[in-house]
Design a protein around this motif. Structure first.
Motif, mmCIF file in Angstrom:
data_model
loop_
_atom_site.group_PDB
_atom_site.id
_atom_site.type_symbol
_atom_site.label_atom_id
_atom_site.label_comp_id
_atom_site.label_asym_id
_atom_site.label_seq_id
_atom_site.Cartn_x
_atom_site.Cartn_y
_atom_site.Cartn_z
ATOM 1 N N GLY A 78 0.324 -7.000 11.060
ATOM 2 C CA GLY A 78 -0.254 -7.391 9.772
ATOM 3 C C GLY A 78 -1.346 -8.438 9.873
ATOM 4 N N LYS A 79 -1.856 -8.674 11.073
ATOM 5 C CA LYS A 79 -2.874 -9.716 11.255
ATOM 6 C C LYS A 79 -4.171 -9.374 10.510
ATOM 7 N N THR A 80 -4.681 -8.168 10.753
ATOM 8 C CA THR A 80 -5.956 -7.791 10.122
ATOM 9 C C THR A 80 -5.806 -7.735 8.601
ATOM 10 N N THR A 81 -4.683 -7.202 8.133
ATOM 11 C CA THR A 81 -4.446 -7.139 6.682
ATOM 12 C C THR A 81 -4.503 -8.543 6.084
ATOM 13 N N PRO B 131 2.392 -8.700 17.422
ATOM 14 C CA PRO B 131 2.252 -7.406 18.096
ATOM 15 C C PRO B 131 1.342 -6.457 17.312
ATOM 16 N N ASN B 132 0.964 -5.356 17.907
ATOM 17 C CA ASN B 132 0.157 -4.337 17.210
ATOM 18 C C ASN B 132 0.850 -3.937 15.908
ATOM 19 N N GLY B 133 0.064 -3.856 14.860
ATOM 20 C CA GLY B 133 0.599 -3.401 13.577
ATOM 21 C C GLY B 133 1.401 -4.446 12.821
ATOM 22 N N LYS C 35 4.541 0.763 0.348
ATOM 23 C CA LYS C 35 5.029 0.090 1.561
ATOM 24 C C LYS C 35 4.535 -1.362 1.604
ATOM 25 N N ILE D 53 3.056 -4.019 3.434
ATOM 26 C CA ILE D 53 2.329 -4.187 4.697
ATOM 27 C C ILE D 53 2.533 -5.622 5.199
ATOM 28 N N ILE E 170 0.878 -1.190 0.000
ATOM 29 C CA ILE E 170 0.000 0.000 0.000
ATOM 30 C C ILE E 170 0.905 1.227 0.000
#
Ligand SMILES: Nc1ncnc2c1ncn2[C@@H]1O[C@H](COP(=O)(O)OP(=O)(O)OP(=O)(O)O)[C@@H](O)[C@H]1O
Length: 251
Positions: A45-48, A41-43, A20, A22, A17
């Motif tokens: 890439g799990k949700t992506t 950890p937060n950020g 970058k 992701i 994106i």
């Protein structure tokens, strides 16, 4: 007939994106009958990754297989086999639980008889509130209602993004038994969470993602053989990956 042993296979998935990366070269599978915890950890890439697995976002490169269906070529057909519960599911507050379930049934043209539906409502322990408006539901009841709606579609793959947090012990036990039963009937679950003590109870296997890359894939048995808890494993692995990448810092 579906001959594949996994209901989800992601192979070499990269999502770019704005130039970058992701996620990069993400490769893993969720076998039939398994509840796999997706940790990071937060950020990380799990949700992506989950959005790509759910068919909500297209990968820049790589393949997503839903059983024997290559989602890249057959998006609509693949999506028929997937239920995705996002971290903040959209529920219609003014509808009753019953109206919401009937709406879901009609929307997806599900062949669920009244008898089957009544049985499910009892199984999810929602009968006392089924005729109440969703806006009056507790968090636990909202979570059970959305899971009921998701499973009515009889998906082969269930994607749960931060679903298991916020359930009281009784609902947690109930939901765990429902998910275990679903998996035992050849379903596959990929479940992302930061609640490691809960994940330990729900999952058989774990995939760890950090900075958009898969850094480990292991079983609960293996984790507990070498660590006192899933949390210790997580902290250790994340720190190790940070040291290798030169990002250091504390967790
Ligand atoms: N549409 C977007 N545009 C730009 N950056 C994005 C976009 N979506 C996600 N990102 C970035 O990609 C990275 C991964 O985000 P993602 O939401 O997948 O992580 P996560 O592991 O689910 O995080 P968390 O545990 O905090 O929910 C983050 O740095 C995020 O800011």
């Amino acid at each position: 007939m579906n001959l594949s042993s996994s209901n989800l296979r992601m192979s070499g998935i990269t999502k770019v994106i704005n130039t970058k990366n992701i996620i990069s070269d993400v490769t893993f599978e969720v076998p039939k009958g398994r509840i796999v915890g997706f940790l990071g950890p937060n950020g990380a890439g799990k949700t992506t990754t989950m959005h790509i697995a759910a068919g909500l976002s297209r990968p820049t490169t790589g393949e997503v297989w839903i059983g024997e269906i290559l989602m890249n070529n057959n998006w609509k057909k693949a999506k028929e086999h997937i239920s995705f519960i996002p971290d903040y599911p959209m529920l219609y507050d003014e509808l009753t639980g019953e109206e919401y379930i009937r709406f879901t049934r009609d929307l997806f043209k599900l062949r669920v008889t009244e008898r089957e539906l009544a049985k499910e409502v009892v199984k999810f322990q929602l009968e006392a509130d089924f005729k109440k408006r969703i806006k009056h539901y507790s968090l636990g009841n909202k979570k059970k209602l959305v899971l009921l709606a998701s499973l009515l579609r009889q998906p082969s793959l269930l994607l749960l993004d931060e679903y298991i947090s916020g359930l009281d012990p009784m609902n947690s036990i109930l939901v765990r038994s429902i998910l275990t039963e679903y998996a035992a009937n050849n379903g596959s679950i990929l479940l992302s969470t930061h609640q490691l003590e809960v994940a330990e109870k729900f999952c058989d296997e774990f995939i760890l993602i950090q900075d958009g890359c898969i850094v480990d894939s292991t079983s609960l048995e293996e984790v507990l053989e070498h660590n006192s808890s899933l949390e210790t494993y997580f902290v250790d692995q994340v720190q190790r990956a940070r040291n290798i990448s030169g990002k250091g810092g504390s967790t």
